[in-house]
Write an enzyme that holds these catalytic residues in place. Structure first.
Site, short mmCIF file in Angstrom:
data_model
loop_
_atom_site.label_atom_id
_atom_site.label_comp_id
_atom_site.label_asym_id
_atom_site.label_seq_id
_atom_site.Cartn_x
_atom_site.Cartn_y
_atom_site.Cartn_z
N ARG A 212 0.84 -1.20 0.00
CA ARG A 212 0.00 0.00 0.00
C ARG A 212 0.88 1.25 0.00
O ARG A 212 0.59 2.23 -0.68
CB ARG A 212 -0.91 0.00 1.24
N PHE A 228 -11.59 -5.08 -5.12
CA PHE A 228 -11.51 -5.93 -3.91
C PHE A 228 -10.97 -5.06 -2.77
O PHE A 228 -10.01 -5.40 -2.10
CB PHE A 228 -10.61 -7.15 -4.16
N ASP A 250 -16.03 -3.28 -3.96
CA ASP A 250 -16.01 -4.53 -3.20
C ASP A 250 -17.44 -5.05 -3.12
O ASP A 250 -18.39 -4.26 -3.04
CB ASP A 250 -15.46 -4.32 -1.78
N ALA A 277 -20.52 -0.93 -4.13
CA ALA A 277 -20.70 -2.27 -3.56
C ALA A 277 -21.16 -3.17 -4.70
O ALA A 277 -22.35 -3.23 -5.02
CB ALA A 277 -21.74 -2.23 -2.43
N ASP A 297 -6.60 -6.94 -5.91
CA ASP A 297 -6.19 -7.73 -4.74
C ASP A 297 -7.30 -8.69 -4.34
O ASP A 297 -7.92 -8.53 -3.28
CB ASP A 297 -5.83 -6.79 -3.57
N CYS A 337 -3.02 -14.12 -3.40
CA CYS A 337 -2.67 -14.63 -2.06
C CYS A 337 -2.98 -16.12 -1.97
O CYS A 337 -3.13 -16.65 -0.88
CB CYS A 337 -3.39 -13.84 -0.98
N1 SAH Z 1 -7.05 -5.06 -0.61
C1 SAH Z 1 -7.73 -5.22 0.65
C2 SAH Z 1 -7.97 -6.66 1.04
C3 SAH Z 1 -8.80 -7.46 0.05
S1 SAH Z 1 -9.53 -8.87 0.75
C4 SAH Z 1 -6.95 -4.46 1.73
O1 SAH Z 1 -5.83 -3.97 1.46
O2 SAH Z 1 -7.45 -4.35 2.85
C5 SAH Z 1 -10.56 -9.42 -0.53
C6 SAH Z 1 -11.88 -8.67 -0.67
O3 SAH Z 1 -12.52 -9.12 -1.88
C7 SAH Z 1 -12.91 -8.86 0.42
O4 SAH Z 1 -13.24 -7.62 0.96
C8 SAH Z 1 -14.14 -9.47 -0.27
O5 SAH Z 1 -15.38 -8.92 0.20
C9 SAH Z 1 -13.92 -9.03 -1.68
N2 SAH Z 1 -14.51 -9.86 -2.75
C10 SAH Z 1 -14.50 -11.20 -2.88
N3 SAH Z 1 -15.04 -11.56 -4.08
C11 SAH Z 1 -15.40 -10.42 -4.71
C12 SAH Z 1 -15.98 -10.12 -5.99
N4 SAH Z 1 -16.29 -11.10 -6.85
N5 SAH Z 1 -16.17 -8.84 -6.31
C13 SAH Z 1 -15.87 -7.84 -5.45
N6 SAH Z 1 -15.29 -8.06 -4.25
C14 SAH Z 1 -15.07 -9.33 -3.88
#
Ligand code: SAH
Length: 393
Positions: A212, A228, A250, A277, A297, A337
């Site tokens: 970040r 995400f 997200d 959302a 991510d 990940c």
């Molecule tokens: N980059 C973030 C962490 C991401 S964790 C940080 O730095 O804090 C992964 C995220 O992906 C979660 O919040 C989950 O709700 C979201 N997610 C999972 N599948 C998804 C999709 N198909 N579309 C959008 N978001 C999704």
């Protein structure tokens, strides 16, 4: 004093190499021990090799936490406290500071404590106990954490009904005293609100801290898309770096709301930020926007070895779609990940997406997890986070 787990002849190589996992195929005699008991691991001639947590229902029947030829008693707190102090020493020196109050204190095998995760948020450690053996020693883990001056320990296990390693302890504060289940932390001087009761994992994705910070240095004057986005980690850094505007996407409404809160906490109500959302694949396909910087991510697409081919297709599709939304000369921060997708495979997947996108792409940075998520050199499975920063012509 501990029951013996005897290895087949010639199957002690992995122990010589200090790999903490023993698979059922290597075992000659299973001990008459209970799930979670500490067992003494011995070679075919009864020579002591080490100690571990016994998991008779798992493919990994034993996870070693000590490699030693000396008979040892683990019933007191000393061994566990020392492990915790060793883990803390790295964090205290390199991570924890006035401007960074969240860090991973215990990273399971990476800190020679299989099955134990603990993330510290100010004066609370949010702990996950992933195998039964860790439940039996948890009072020592708690007292060891409290010896560091961390006041509260909160258990945040994911309960899997039917999972036979299930830890019976209830989620909640394990330290007698209770406190709020949300808090505010600082990361590189930026403020984040964390709800460790309702949030995902322990509440915050600490492992992206350094990445970040790198995004911040690429954001000045640029339009940024953070997919995400969870609670807005990358978005807040992009704004701190002077992004012209930031879009966060997200699928979780709660996460998006928390992301908005975090943006407002740092930059007030009029920040150049818009959140959606929505499913990220849908957003990327429908939007007519293009961006100077895109962050991808996603959660782990490959949960096990069998799902790797499908996951690889998912990553390729996502990256290809994102590459089409990047302005000439723009930047893509792309991550995986999934433990089962290694650095080489990840790079091949991105190569294939870049080829299909028909763009010239250069790798500027190759990213991984930070030092509070250390990789035990004998346990390469612990290296799970990989990322590439690409320039896209
Ligand atoms: N980059 C973030 C962490 C991401 S964790 C940080 O730095 O804090 C992964 C995220 O992906 C979660 O919040 C989950 O709700 C979201 N997610 C999972 N599948 C998804 C999709 N198909 N579309 C959008 N978001 C999704």
């Amino acid at each position: 004093m501990y029951k013996n787990l005897i290895l087949k002849s010639g199957r002690d190589r992995s122990i010589y190499n200090r790999h903490p996992w023993l698979f059922s195929g290597a075992i000659k005699d299973l001990p008459d021990a209970r799930n979670g008991d500490i067992v003494a691991v011995r070679d075919n001639h009864n020579g002591l090799l080490g100690y571990g947590f016994f998991s008779p229902h798992s493919q990994i029947v034993c996870r070693l936490f000590a490699f030693t030829k000396e008979e040892t008693d683990f019933s007191g707190p000393d061994f566990w406290h020392q492990r915790i102090r060793q883990a803390y020493a790295i964090r205290e020196e390199h991570i924890f500071s006035e401007s960074t109050t969240a860090y991973r204190l215990l990273h399971a095998e990476g800190d020679f404590l299989p099955g134990v995760i603990a993330d510290v948020y100010g004066d609370v450690a949010v702990m996950q106990l992933l195998i039964k053996g860790t439940e039996n020693v948890h009072p020592h883990l708690i007292s060891g954490i409290r010896e560091l001056g961390i006041r509260y320990v909160y258990l945040k296990n994911k309960h899997n009904p039917g999972f036979r390693e299930e830890v019976a302890l209830e989620n909640g504060f394990l330290t007698g005293e209770t406190s709020e289940t949300h808090c505010t932390i600082l990361e590189n001087g930026l403020t984040f609100k964390i709800d460790f009761e309702k949030g995902q994992k322990t509440g915050f994705f600490i492992d992206q801290r350094d990445n970040r910070a790198l995004l911040k240095s690429y954001s000045r004057g640029r339009s940024v898309l953070n997919t995400f986005s969870y609670t807005g980690g990358f978005s807040v850094y992009a704004l701190a770096g002077g992004a012209a505007h930031v879009h966060s996407v997200d699928v979780s409404k709660d996460a998006v709301q928390m992301g908005d809160t975090n943006v407002a906490l740092n930059f007030g109500p009029d920040a150049a930020h818009q959140s959606y959302a929505e499913d990220c694949f849908d957003y990327l396909r429908r939007t007519e926007n293009s961006y100077d910087v895109v962050v991808l991510d996603p959660p782990a697409f490959a949960k096990n070895a069998k799902s790797v081919p499908n996951a690889a297709r998912g990553y390729k599709d996502l990256n290809l779609t994102a590459l089409k939304k990047i302005n000439p000369g723009g930047i893509l921060f792309t991550f995986s990940c999934s433990q089962n997708i290694d650095t080489d495979l990840f790079r091949k997947i991105i190569f294939s997406a870049a080829a299909d996108a028909q763009r010239n792409v250069r790798i500027l940075h190759q990213l991984t997890q930070p030092p509070d998520h250390p990789v035990n050199i004998f346990h390469p499975e612990g290296e799970y986070l990989k990322g590439l920063v690409l320039q896209v012509e």
